[in-house]
Design a protein around this motif. Structure first.
Motif, short mmCIF file in Angstrom:
data_model
loop_
_atom_site.label_atom_id
_atom_site.label_comp_id
_atom_site.label_asym_id
_atom_site.label_seq_id
_atom_site.Cartn_x
_atom_site.Cartn_y
_atom_site.Cartn_z
N THR A 250 69.50 82.44 81.49
CA THR A 250 70.63 82.22 80.58
C THR A 250 70.22 81.32 79.43
O THR A 250 69.58 80.29 79.66
N ALA A 251 70.58 81.72 78.20
CA ALA A 251 70.31 80.91 77.01
C ALA A 251 71.58 80.82 76.18
O ALA A 251 72.25 81.83 75.95
N LEU A 252 71.91 79.62 75.74
CA LEU A 252 73.06 79.38 74.86
C LEU A 252 72.55 78.59 73.66
O LEU A 252 72.01 77.49 73.82
N VAL A 253 72.65 79.20 72.48
CA VAL A 253 72.09 78.60 71.25
C VAL A 253 73.25 78.16 70.36
O VAL A 253 74.20 78.91 70.13
N VAL A 254 73.15 76.93 69.85
CA VAL A 254 74.21 76.36 69.00
C VAL A 254 73.57 75.86 67.70
O VAL A 254 72.65 75.04 67.74
N ASP A 255 74.05 76.35 66.58
CA ASP A 255 73.57 75.88 65.28
C ASP A 255 74.61 74.95 64.66
O ASP A 255 75.80 75.26 64.65
N VAL A 256 74.14 73.82 64.15
CA VAL A 256 75.02 72.94 63.37
C VAL A 256 74.98 73.48 61.94
O VAL A 256 74.03 73.28 61.20
N VAL A 257 76.02 74.24 61.59
CA VAL A 257 76.06 74.90 60.29
C VAL A 257 76.31 73.88 59.19
O VAL A 257 75.78 73.98 58.10
N GLY A 258 77.13 72.90 59.48
CA GLY A 258 77.41 71.88 58.48
C GLY A 258 78.33 70.84 59.09
O GLY A 258 78.87 71.03 60.16
N LEU A 259 78.45 69.77 58.39
CA LEU A 259 79.33 68.70 58.83
C LEU A 259 80.35 68.48 57.73
O LEU A 259 80.01 68.49 56.55
N ALA A 260 81.60 68.31 58.11
CA ALA A 260 82.68 68.20 57.12
C ALA A 260 82.44 67.02 56.21
O ALA A 260 81.89 66.00 56.60
N HIS A 261 82.88 67.14 54.96
CA HIS A 261 82.57 66.13 53.95
C HIS A 261 83.29 64.82 54.16
O HIS A 261 82.91 63.80 53.62
N ASP A 262 84.35 64.84 54.96
CA ASP A 262 85.07 63.58 55.18
C ASP A 262 84.40 62.73 56.26
O ASP A 262 84.87 61.66 56.58
N MET A 263 83.30 63.22 56.82
CA MET A 263 82.59 62.42 57.82
C MET A 263 81.75 61.37 57.10
O MET A 263 81.28 61.58 55.99
N SER A 264 81.55 60.25 57.79
CA SER A 264 80.75 59.18 57.19
C SER A 264 79.26 59.49 57.40
O SER A 264 78.55 58.81 58.09
N HIS A 265 78.83 60.57 56.78
CA HIS A 265 77.48 61.05 57.02
C HIS A 265 77.14 61.90 55.81
O HIS A 265 77.75 62.92 55.57
N ASP A 266 76.18 61.51 55.00
CA ASP A 266 75.97 62.19 53.73
C ASP A 266 74.50 62.30 53.39
O ASP A 266 74.08 62.11 52.26
N SER A 267 73.68 62.62 54.37
CA SER A 267 72.25 62.67 54.08
C SER A 267 71.91 63.95 53.33
O SER A 267 72.57 64.97 53.46
N VAL A 268 70.89 63.88 52.52
CA VAL A 268 70.44 65.04 51.75
C VAL A 268 70.08 66.18 52.70
O VAL A 268 70.26 67.36 52.38
N ALA A 269 69.61 65.83 53.89
CA ALA A 269 69.17 66.84 54.85
C ALA A 269 70.29 67.78 55.25
O ALA A 269 70.04 68.87 55.78
N GLU A 270 71.53 67.38 54.98
CA GLU A 270 72.63 68.24 55.38
C GLU A 270 72.93 69.36 54.40
O GLU A 270 73.64 70.29 54.73
N ARG A 271 72.41 69.23 53.18
CA ARG A 271 72.73 70.25 52.19
C ARG A 271 71.81 71.45 52.34
O ARG A 271 70.71 71.36 52.86
N GLY A 272 72.27 72.61 51.86
CA GLY A 272 71.46 73.82 51.99
C GLY A 272 71.74 74.52 53.30
O GLY A 272 72.46 74.01 54.15
N SER A 273 71.19 75.69 53.45
CA SER A 273 71.49 76.52 54.61
C SER A 273 70.67 76.06 55.81
O SER A 273 69.60 75.48 55.66
N PRO A 274 71.14 76.38 57.01
CA PRO A 274 70.35 76.04 58.20
C PRO A 274 68.99 76.71 58.18
O PRO A 274 67.99 76.13 58.58
#
Ligand code: MG
Length: 282
Positions: A250-274
């Motif tokens: 069994t394999a379950l794969v989860v991608d973090v597509v993005g984090l909402a902009h109202d989160m206190s998290h704004d690193s450059v690494a978050e921009r662009g596609s996965p």
């Protein structure tokens, strides 16, 4: 409503020799889990289903919204998972007691569990990962593949003691012997891991039917091979069977597509596609 944007897909296969698939999984964002059941007379699939059923309840738990102003924090998440594990143990114990009272004196049932719960409360977006037994959670990010969980298994203890190498563990005759479970007479506690959640990263939760035959290198290659989470999960399960795996896989794969902009998290690494971040565009 979670502010985390997650994409996910799963695949499972009973494998070439087993009559039943005793693995179970659940994707109920922000909660993801894989469980690998054990025990004769259909006990394993019942135990693993009890585990994913109880864990899935957490995804809709009201306490998730009361804690941390709209999302779980680590303390609340750990308390919820601990509570779910306790309920799983109790239900499996009741199942065992019932079957024994009905004349099946040898009846035991148990299951592993590997869980990733997305947190969006105080402390920002993070993964709370937990495991009991040898089902694993891996994390693929720009820097490479990390195995997040540490198996509760006999061969892991031998590796920790320096008696055997990780390579020898993979081929060891006792590689399937686990030292903690939910049920099966075990009271061994879950281990917890807290990770920052980063846009573009990919998690894999899997049973030993995937991690055993493939190893870390094989897993990393397939997670990077491009395609969505469902395609990656399918590829992992098929590759494990093609590599000679005989266990349920069994394999379950989860991608973090993005984090909402109202989160206190704004690193450059978050921009662009996965895909861009993982370098996985075909
Ligand atoms: Mg297994």
């Amino acid at each position: 409503m979670t502010p985390l944007r997650l994409a996910f897909g799963a695949a499972t296969d009973a494998g070439p020799v087993r009559e039943t698939n005793e693995d179970a999984h659940v994707a109920a964002p922000p909660l993801f889990a894989v469980a690998d059941g054990m025990g004769g007379h259909d006990a394993g699939d019942v135990a693993s289903r009890i585990a994913v059923e109880e864990l899935a309840r957490l995804a809709g738990d009201d306490r998730a919204h009361r804690a941390g102003g709209g999302g779980l924090d680590a303390e609340a998440g750990t308390a919820l998972l601990d509570g779910a594990f306790a309920t799983v143990r109790r239900r499996i114990a009741e199942l065992e007691a019932g079957r024994r009272a009905a004349g099946d004196g040898e009846f035991t049932a148990g299951t592993t569990a590997s869980v990733a719960l997305g947190l969006a409360g105080r402390g920002g977006p993070r993964w709370l990962v937990a495991n009991v037994g040898d089902s694993r959670t891996y994390r693929l990010h720009r820097g490479g593949l990390d195995q997040v969980t540490v198996d509760h298994s006999l061969v892991q203890e031998l590796v920790d003691a320096g008696s055997i190498s990780p390579e020898e563990a993979a081929a060891h005759p006792a590689r399937h012997v686990i030292t903690r479970a939910l049920g099966a007479g075990s009271e061994g506690a879950a281990d917890y891991f807290l990770l920052p959640m980063v846009g573009g990263e990919r998690l894999l939760l899997c049973s030993d039917g995937v991690s055993g035959p493939l190893g870390a290198a094989g897993i990393e290659e397939l997670l990077r091979a491009g395609g969505g989470p469902r395609a990656a999960a399918d590829a992992l399960v098929q590759a494990a069977l093609a590599a000679g795996g005989r266990d349920n896989a069994t394999a379950l794969v989860v991608d973090v597509v993005g984090l909402a902009h109202d989160m206190s998290h704004d690193s450059v690494a978050e921009r662009g596609s996965p895909e861009e971040k993982l370098g996985a565009l075909p």
